[in-house]
Enzyme design. Sequence first.
Site, mmCIF file in Angstrom:
data_model
loop_
_atom_site.group_PDB
_atom_site.id
_atom_site.type_symbol
_atom_site.label_atom_id
_atom_site.label_comp_id
_atom_site.label_asym_id
_atom_site.label_seq_id
_atom_site.Cartn_x
_atom_site.Cartn_y
_atom_site.Cartn_z
ATOM 1 N N LYS A 1 -6.065 -12.131 -4.299
ATOM 2 C CA LYS A 1 -5.605 -12.953 -5.428
ATOM 3 C C LYS A 1 -4.301 -13.681 -5.066
ATOM 4 O O LYS A 1 -4.177 -14.882 -5.252
ATOM 5 C CB LYS A 1 -5.392 -12.083 -6.684
ATOM 6 C CG LYS A 1 -6.651 -11.363 -7.153
ATOM 7 C CD LYS A 1 -6.417 -10.595 -8.436
ATOM 8 C CE LYS A 1 -5.423 -9.462 -8.333
ATOM 9 N NZ LYS A 1 -5.878 -8.324 -7.475
ATOM 10 N N ARG B 1 -5.782 -8.118 -17.677
ATOM 11 C CA ARG B 1 -6.355 -6.948 -17.014
ATOM 12 C C ARG B 1 -7.018 -5.996 -17.996
ATOM 13 O O ARG B 1 -7.478 -4.926 -17.603
ATOM 14 C CB ARG B 1 -5.237 -6.190 -16.303
ATOM 15 C CG ARG B 1 -5.078 -6.578 -14.857
ATOM 16 C CD ARG B 1 -3.850 -5.888 -14.323
ATOM 17 N NE ARG B 1 -4.069 -5.340 -13.035
ATOM 18 C CZ ARG B 1 -3.594 -5.912 -11.923
ATOM 19 N NH1 ARG B 1 -2.905 -7.007 -11.971
ATOM 20 N NH2 ARG B 1 -3.811 -5.354 -10.765
ATOM 21 N N ARG C 1 -1.724 -3.567 4.873
ATOM 22 C CA ARG C 1 -0.951 -4.729 4.402
ATOM 23 C C ARG C 1 0.549 -4.534 4.604
ATOM 24 O O ARG C 1 1.091 -3.453 4.347
ATOM 25 C CB ARG C 1 -1.218 -4.982 2.912
ATOM 26 C CG ARG C 1 -0.261 -6.032 2.348
ATOM 27 C CD ARG C 1 -0.629 -6.511 0.985
ATOM 28 N NE ARG C 1 -0.590 -5.464 -0.021
ATOM 29 C CZ ARG C 1 -0.942 -5.651 -1.281
ATOM 30 N NH1 ARG C 1 -1.368 -6.832 -1.672
ATOM 31 N NH2 ARG C 1 -0.887 -4.657 -2.141
ATOM 32 N N ARG D 1 4.074 -2.176 0.818
ATOM 33 C CA ARG D 1 4.349 -2.203 -0.619
ATOM 34 C C ARG D 1 4.343 -0.779 -1.149
ATOM 35 O O ARG D 1 3.549 0.038 -0.686
ATOM 36 C CB ARG D 1 3.285 -3.056 -1.328
ATOM 37 C CG ARG D 1 3.886 -3.959 -2.377
ATOM 38 C CD ARG D 1 2.883 -4.971 -2.833
ATOM 39 N NE ARG D 1 2.021 -4.437 -3.880
ATOM 40 C CZ ARG D 1 1.126 -5.163 -4.527
ATOM 41 N NH1 ARG D 1 0.979 -6.439 -4.236
ATOM 42 N NH2 ARG D 1 0.377 -4.628 -5.473
ATOM 43 N N ARG E 1 -5.375 2.542 -8.583
ATOM 44 C CA ARG E 1 -5.455 1.123 -8.987
ATOM 45 C C ARG E 1 -6.909 0.652 -9.008
ATOM 46 O O ARG E 1 -7.311 -0.111 -9.902
ATOM 47 C CB ARG E 1 -4.626 0.262 -8.028
ATOM 48 C CG ARG E 1 -3.123 0.380 -8.268
ATOM 49 C CD ARG E 1 -2.310 0.096 -7.017
ATOM 50 N NE ARG E 1 -2.443 -1.258 -6.533
ATOM 51 C CZ ARG E 1 -2.219 -1.622 -5.260
ATOM 52 N NH1 ARG E 1 -1.862 -0.722 -4.360
ATOM 53 N NH2 ARG E 1 -2.350 -2.873 -4.911
HETATM 54 P P1 AP5 Z 1 -3.473 -10.043 -1.389
HETATM 55 O O1 AP5 Z 1 -3.615 -11.538 -1.446
HETATM 56 O O2 AP5 Z 1 -2.134 -9.448 -1.389
HETATM 57 O O3 AP5 Z 1 -4.411 -9.376 -2.507
HETATM 58 P P2 AP5 Z 1 -4.166 -9.165 -4.056
HETATM 59 O O4 AP5 Z 1 -5.495 -9.270 -4.723
HETATM 60 O O5 AP5 Z 1 -3.067 -10.048 -4.545
HETATM 61 O O6 AP5 Z 1 -3.735 -7.649 -4.039
HETATM 62 P P3 AP5 Z 1 -2.648 -6.876 -4.927
HETATM 63 O O7 AP5 Z 1 -2.438 -5.542 -4.272
HETATM 64 O O8 AP5 Z 1 -1.451 -7.747 -5.145
HETATM 65 O O9 AP5 Z 1 -3.439 -6.731 -6.253
HETATM 66 P P4 AP5 Z 1 -3.086 -5.817 -7.454
HETATM 67 O O10 AP5 Z 1 -3.938 -6.359 -8.516
HETATM 68 O O11 AP5 Z 1 -3.208 -4.366 -7.161
HETATM 69 O O12 AP5 Z 1 -1.509 -6.032 -7.607
HETATM 70 P P5 AP5 Z 1 -0.609 -6.753 -8.681
HETATM 71 O O13 AP5 Z 1 0.653 -7.096 -8.019
HETATM 72 O O14 AP5 Z 1 -1.340 -7.807 -9.400
HETATM 73 O O15 AP5 Z 1 -4.268 -9.573 -0.063
HETATM 74 C C1 AP5 Z 1 -4.307 -8.201 0.309
HETATM 75 C C2 AP5 Z 1 -4.339 -8.075 1.842
HETATM 76 O O16 AP5 Z 1 -5.541 -8.633 2.344
HETATM 77 C C3 AP5 Z 1 -3.201 -8.840 2.559
HETATM 78 O O17 AP5 Z 1 -2.824 -8.127 3.685
HETATM 79 C C4 AP5 Z 1 -3.848 -10.182 2.945
HETATM 80 O O18 AP5 Z 1 -3.244 -10.759 4.073
HETATM 81 C C5 AP5 Z 1 -5.287 -9.737 3.212
HETATM 82 N N1 AP5 Z 1 -6.299 -10.765 2.902
HETATM 83 C C6 AP5 Z 1 -6.333 -11.602 1.827
HETATM 84 N N2 AP5 Z 1 -7.440 -12.364 1.849
HETATM 85 C C7 AP5 Z 1 -8.135 -11.968 2.954
HETATM 86 C C8 AP5 Z 1 -9.388 -12.359 3.518
HETATM 87 N N3 AP5 Z 1 -10.153 -13.304 2.947
HETATM 88 N N4 AP5 Z 1 -9.807 -11.738 4.647
HETATM 89 C C9 AP5 Z 1 -9.050 -10.782 5.245
HETATM 90 N N5 AP5 Z 1 -7.848 -10.359 4.765
HETATM 91 C C10 AP5 Z 1 -7.409 -10.949 3.627
HETATM 92 O O19 AP5 Z 1 -0.345 -5.573 -9.728
HETATM 93 C C11 AP5 Z 1 0.411 -4.446 -9.338
HETATM 94 C C12 AP5 Z 1 0.631 -3.529 -10.522
HETATM 95 O O20 AP5 Z 1 1.346 -4.210 -11.561
HETATM 96 C C13 AP5 Z 1 -0.627 -2.995 -11.211
HETATM 97 O O21 AP5 Z 1 -1.139 -1.867 -10.549
HETATM 98 C C14 AP5 Z 1 -0.064 -2.661 -12.613
HETATM 99 O O22 AP5 Z 1 0.673 -1.464 -12.572
HETATM 100 C C15 AP5 Z 1 0.913 -3.801 -12.855
HETATM 101 N N6 AP5 Z 1 0.281 -4.949 -13.524
HETATM 102 C C16 AP5 Z 1 0.025 -6.167 -12.949
HETATM 103 N N7 AP5 Z 1 -0.575 -6.995 -13.831
HETATM 104 C C17 AP5 Z 1 -0.702 -6.295 -14.984
HETATM 105 C C18 AP5 Z 1 -1.270 -6.596 -16.253
HETATM 106 N N8 AP5 Z 1 -1.845 -7.777 -16.524
HETATM 107 N N9 AP5 Z 1 -1.244 -5.631 -17.215
HETATM 108 C C19 AP5 Z 1 -0.668 -4.420 -16.972
HETATM 109 N N10 AP5 Z 1 -0.137 -4.064 -15.796
HETATM 110 C C20 AP5 Z 1 -0.155 -4.999 -14.800
HETATM 111 MG MG MG Z 2 -1.162 -9.761 -5.437
#
Ligand code: AP5
Ligand code: MG
Length: 202
Positions: free
Chosen positions: A13, A80, A114, A146, A157
């Site tokens: 994402k 979410r 990552r 991270r 998660r």
């Molecule tokens: P990356 O692009 O970082 O993936 P991502 O989907 O952004 O992963 P996240 O870990 O950020 O998602 P998340 O939903 O757990 O975290 P968020 O910060 O939103 O890519 C991942 C890896 O893969 C990287 O190494 C990249 O280089 C590689 N990659 C990417 N594309 C690739 C491809 N095509 N091929 C190969 N490799 C690839 O949320 C974190 C926390 O915040 C949640 O757990 C929750 O506690 C809280 N939170 C966030 N939003 C909410 C909400 N709306 N409501 C309540 N709590 C929330």
């Molecule tokens: Mg992310």
Amino acid sequence: MNIILLGPPGSGKGTQAELLYQKYGLTHISPGELGRRGGDELAKKMLTYMRKGELAPSMLVMKLVQKNLGEHNLFDGFPRSLDQAEELDQNVVIDLVLELGLSDPEVIKRLSSRLECMKCKASYGPAHKPKKAGVCDLCGGELVKRKDDTPELIRKRLETYHDETEPLLEYYRPRNLVYTVNGNNTVKEVFKEIVRAVEARS
Ligand code: AP5
Ligand code: MG
């Protein structure tokens, strides 16, 4: 235009959001990113839930989102849960929901390797290695793991995603908003497909 990027942790994402931002200049809204940056009290509160791999309370997340809303938005990791989706519908008209599909084993593999830049938050992995190990190509910052990329929190998660977020696809499907992209493809291929979907809606 308002676009939602929906997919499990590690599905790409953030990676795709950055590319979409560069191409279309949409306001990038990622509550997770805002929490990690820890700019204000809301973000700091959010971090306490993120450290446990739990969803932060929707009231809190909505306040953060409202503060950052632009005219055209790209929502990354939001909504979410059903209540967040309903609340968002009160504020903006959603044009497209892009689902980035990725299997659980692939999620675990990606997140276990990552690394993220401490300064600019750029993300690295085996498919996108930095030129110099441990150093960010973009800003020279230090690359670190991270805090929520531990085996236990990755599992938590993923569980939260399947229980609370994945059902949102059925919430948006009747409006014909969902477009599914295979997140297993390369970053370039995924982006190409996303651009095709975006242009078809504009
Ligand atoms: P990356 O692009 O970082 O993936 P991502 O989907 O952004 O992963 P996240 O870990 O950020 O998602 P998340 O939903 O757990 O975290 P968020 O910060 O939103 O890519 C991942 C890896 O893969 C990287 O190494 C990249 O280089 C590689 N990659 C990417 N594309 C690739 C491809 N095509 N091929 C190969 N490799 C690839 O949320 C974190 C926390 O915040 C949640 O757990 C929750 O506690 C809280 N939170 C966030 N939003 C909410 C909400 N709306 N409501 C309540 N709590 C929330
Ligand atoms: Mg992310």
